[in-house]
Motif scaffolding. Structure first.
Motif, PDB file in Angstrom:
ATOM      1  N   THR A  85     -28.632  17.982 -59.343  1.00 11.52           N
ATOM      2  CA  THR A  85     -29.466  18.007 -58.132  1.00 11.52           C
ATOM      3  C   THR A  85     -29.741  16.623 -57.566  1.00 11.52           C
ATOM      4  OG1 THR A  85     -31.450  18.046 -59.523  1.00 11.52           O
ATOM      5  CG2 THR A  85     -30.589  20.159 -58.784  1.00 11.52           C
ATOM      6  N   ILE A  88     -33.009  14.171 -55.216  1.00  6.71           N
ATOM      7  CA  ILE A  88     -34.024  15.152 -54.808  1.00  6.71           C
ATOM      8  C   ILE A  88     -34.545  15.906 -56.027  1.00  6.71           C
ATOM      9  CG2 ILE A  88     -34.439  17.275 -53.515  1.00  6.71           C
ATOM     10  CD1 ILE A  88     -32.589  16.256 -51.364  1.00  6.71           C
ATOM     11  N   THR A 140     -37.344  22.039 -50.679  1.00  4.24           N
ATOM     12  CA  THR A 140     -36.339  23.034 -51.057  1.00  4.24           C
ATOM     13  C   THR A 140     -35.303  23.301 -49.959  1.00  4.24           C
ATOM     14  OG1 THR A 140     -37.836  24.111 -52.628  1.00  4.24           O
ATOM     15  CG2 THR A 140     -35.975  25.413 -51.823  1.00  4.24           C
ATOM     16  N   LEU A 142     -34.022  21.321 -47.987  1.00  2.00           N
ATOM     17  CA  LEU A 142     -33.128  20.174 -47.840  1.00  2.00           C
ATOM     18  C   LEU A 142     -31.937  20.237 -48.784  1.00  2.00           C
ATOM     19  CD1 LEU A 142     -35.735  17.264 -47.500  1.00  2.00           C
ATOM     20  CD2 LEU A 142     -34.616  18.576 -45.693  1.00  2.00           C
ATOM     21  N   TYR A 143     -32.116  20.870 -49.967  1.00  2.44           N
ATOM     22  CA  TYR A 143     -30.992  20.933 -50.897  1.00  2.44           C
ATOM     23  C   TYR A 143     -30.532  22.364 -51.176  1.00  2.44           C
ATOM     24  CZ  TYR A 143     -34.296  21.992 -54.719  1.00  2.44           C
ATOM     25  OH  TYR A 143     -35.262  22.563 -55.519  1.00  2.44           O
ATOM     26  N   THR A 145     -29.374  24.833 -49.036  1.00  2.00           N
ATOM     27  CA  THR A 145     -29.005  25.033 -47.634  1.00  2.00           C
ATOM     28  C   THR A 145     -28.952  26.505 -47.238  1.00  2.00           C
ATOM     29  OG1 THR A 145     -26.671  24.860 -48.269  1.00  2.00           O
ATOM     30  CG2 THR A 145     -27.751  22.858 -47.502  1.00  2.00           C
TER      31      THR A 145
END
Length: 229
Positions: A85, A88, A140, A142-143, A145
């Motif tokens: 991950t 982030i 959340t 942001l990563y 998608t």
């Protein structure tokens, strides 16, 4: 006139060295516990992680600053070794661990009793839930998608809140159970100074049963969330 020689106290230097060794040991143990925790059932993309137990023990023993230091070191090592991950995930990991462990350690430092430990860990769980509700809502999308912010907001009360409550509750109960035997072992090894608190030397069956019941409750809760039972 000769210049006075300033020497560092050998006992102080020795204690500082022991503290560094203890913190390094706790960091290594917390990392190993994190790896083992990855074998447990997860809830969607959320993993239960018991490294906070080790970090809380470090915070209870050496103070909230030590808890903050380990709470940064372990996620950093995780990020550069096994995590997928990236930065982030590292930030979220630090926020979750620090909010729980530093809160609990600070309260316990002010109220150094079993009641203080329960209060601190309880407040740490509340802080963990509140902090992660906010930051999951913000970060959340942001990563992950595949999730819009509106979808993440809908998951806050149904996923993130119960997950972090179960995680905090299990870590709270495990810390209450393991703190005394772990610190006793560290004291016998000379890495931690003897306790001056009479309360810490008493065995309390009621406290043990309370901790076991608390752990059992949140383990069952976590297994329900993970769909195991």
């Amino acid at each position: 006139m000769s210049t006075p020689t300033i020497t560092q106290s050998p006992s102080r230097s020795k204690m500082d060295t022991k503290t560094m060794v203890s913190l390094a040991t706790l960091t290594a143990v917390a990392y190993i516990v994190m790896l083992v925790s990855k074998l447990m059932p997860s809830v969607m993309f959320l993993d239960f992680d018991f490294k906070d137990v080790v970090i809380c023990i470090g915070g209870f023993t050496f103070g909230p600053l030590a808890a903050a230091l380990i709470a940064i070191l372990v996620p950093f090592i995780e990020m550069i070794t096994v995590s997928h991950t990236g930065p982030i995930g590292f930030v979220m990991n630090v926020l979750a661990t620090a909010s729980f462990c530093c809160t609990a350690s600070y309260v316990y430092k002010k109220k150094h009793t079993k009641a203080g430990a329960v209060l601190g860990l309880g407040l740490g769980t509340v802080c963990l839930v509140v902090v992660m509700l906010l930051w999951n809502y913000l970060i959340t999308p942001l990563y992950m998608t595949g999730f819009s912010r509106a979808e993440v907001a809908a998951l806050l009360p149904t996923l993130f809140l119960p997950f972090n409550l179960a995680k905090g509750g299990m870590n709270m109960a495990a810390t209450l159970l393991l703190y005394k035997p772990v610190v006793t072992a560290l004291r016998k090894s000379g890495l931690v100074p003897p306790s001056q608190s009479a309360d810490s030397k008493k065995f309390n069956l009621g406290f043990l049963l309370f901790s076991l019941a608390l752990l059992a409750t949140f383990v069952v809760f976590a297994l329900v969330l993970a769909g195991v039972i």
